[in-house]
Design a protein around this motif. Structure first.
Motif, PDB file in Angstrom:
ATOM      1  N   ALA A  49      -5.922  16.677 -11.122  1.00  0.00           N
ATOM      2  CA  ALA A  49      -6.216  18.107 -10.979  1.00  0.00           C
ATOM      3  C   ALA A  49      -5.602  18.671  -9.705  1.00  0.00           C
ATOM      4  N   ALA A  50      -5.650  17.907  -8.627  1.00  0.00           N
ATOM      5  CA  ALA A  50      -5.089  18.384  -7.354  1.00  0.00           C
ATOM      6  C   ALA A  50      -3.575  18.531  -7.438  1.00  0.00           C
ATOM      7  N   LEU A  51      -2.891  17.565  -8.075  1.00  0.00           N
ATOM      8  CA  LEU A  51      -1.444  17.659  -8.226  1.00  0.00           C
ATOM      9  C   LEU A  51      -1.061  18.888  -9.054  1.00  0.00           C
ATOM     10  N   ALA A  52      -1.790  19.121 -10.146  1.00  0.00           N
ATOM     11  CA  ALA A  52      -1.502  20.276 -10.997  1.00  0.00           C
ATOM     12  C   ALA A  52      -1.751  21.575 -10.241  1.00  0.00           C
ATOM     13  N   ALA A  53      -2.825  21.627  -9.469  1.00  0.00           N
ATOM     14  CA  ALA A  53      -3.148  22.838  -8.708  1.00  0.00           C
ATOM     15  C   ALA A  53      -2.093  23.122  -7.645  1.00  0.00           C
TER      16      ALA A  53
END
Length: 295
Positions: A49-53
């Motif tokens: 989720a952090a990479l996508a954000a």
């Protein structure tokens, strides 16, 4: 694992409270093993989720690893817009959107590789070697076998590096050297002293396994090249790592984080810290960066 919908609020690790986030982040460069990946080689849902954000916020994410392109399946499902990775400690730039297609190569010349083999056979008897080519890895009979590469040719390094060998047309990405008795850091120091004028030496394994690239080839050098192509300055880069093969990259980047589980050389090379890889240390900092940019 924590689901993307139940992701914890950003938190500041105790050891990182004094670290200041850069005002503008355009690229995140992260090592994989021991850094982004948990010890079981998984990527947590929080990290996904952090990479996508980050990419949704316009921040590029580069995976920068010692792994060859064919071992990038651990993160290939988590690549978003750019799809690029720096593999083999900077020897290859790879497009993960196209099944690990190698776009650029910075090889170790075979004459230098042979000089390293000769020097280490003399300086550290018992050393065994593997040769990482663009088409796979091949190794000596005494070298710890790669079970992920059943098609490897097993032969003396001198034969594997010979211009008469069947794969002589394939560039050498890395030479690997293993010693059964020396400690990892002692082996690295000995190799640099005995053959440092022929190649660049580093390591990322807990065993006495050295990774040997062409002179001037490192994670940092190739990352700097890729950033220059994009007009990204070092001060706009945040980097993460845990082992000696990350030191040059961490020193080059404007902001760098050592994982809590990092090697002492990495801790000495960085001023900022995050929690361990098994605690999603990269995701913790990405969340802080995004929160700071939104405030």
């Amino acid at each position: 694992m924590t689901s993307a919908t139940e992701r914890p609020e950003p938190q500041t690790p105790e050891s990182d409270r004094s670290a200041s986030l850069p005002r503008r982040v355009r690229l995140i460069a992260t090592d994989l093993d021991g850094t982004l990946l948990r010890d079981d080689k998984s990527v947590s849902e929080r990290t996904v989720a952090a990479l996508a954000a980050a990419e949704q916020a316009g921040i590029e994410v580069f995976f920068v690893t010692g792994r060859p392109a064919r071992w990038m399946d651990v993160v290939s499902d988590h690549v978003h817009g750019h799809g690029l990775a720096i593999c083999a400690n900077g020897a290859a730039v790879v497009d993960l959107h196209r099944d690990g297609l190698i776009l650029e190569v910075r090889p170790l010349e075979r004459t230098d590789a042979l000089a390293v083999v000769e020097a280490l056979r003399t300086a550290a008897p018992g050393t065994s070697f593997a040769v990482e080519l663009t088409n796979g890895i091949h190794y000596e009979p005494e070298y710890p076998p790669f079970h992920l590469d059943p098609g490897a040719t097993v032969a003396a390094a001198e034969k594997l590096l010979s211009p008469d060998w069947a794969s002589a047309d394939q560039p050498v990405l890395k030479l690997l050297a293993h010693h059964p008795r020396l400690t990892p850091d002692a082996f690295l120091a000995l190799a640099r002293t005995s053959a440092g004028d022929h190649a660049f030496f580093t390591r990322s394994s807990p065993t006495a396994l050295l990774e040997i690239s062409g002179l001037g080839v490192s994670k940092a050098a190739t990352l700097a090249h890729c950033c220059a192509q994009r007009g990204i300055a070092p001060e706009e880069v945040v980097a993460f790592g845990d082992m000696p093969n990350d030191v040059e990259m961490l020193t080059w980047a404007g902001t760098s984080y050592a994982m809590a589980n990092a090697h002492p050389d990495v801790l000495a090379a960085t001023s900022a810290r995050t929690v361990a890889n098994n605690e999603d240390g990269v995701a913790v900092v990405i969340e802080q960066i995004l929160a700071a940019q939104q405030s």
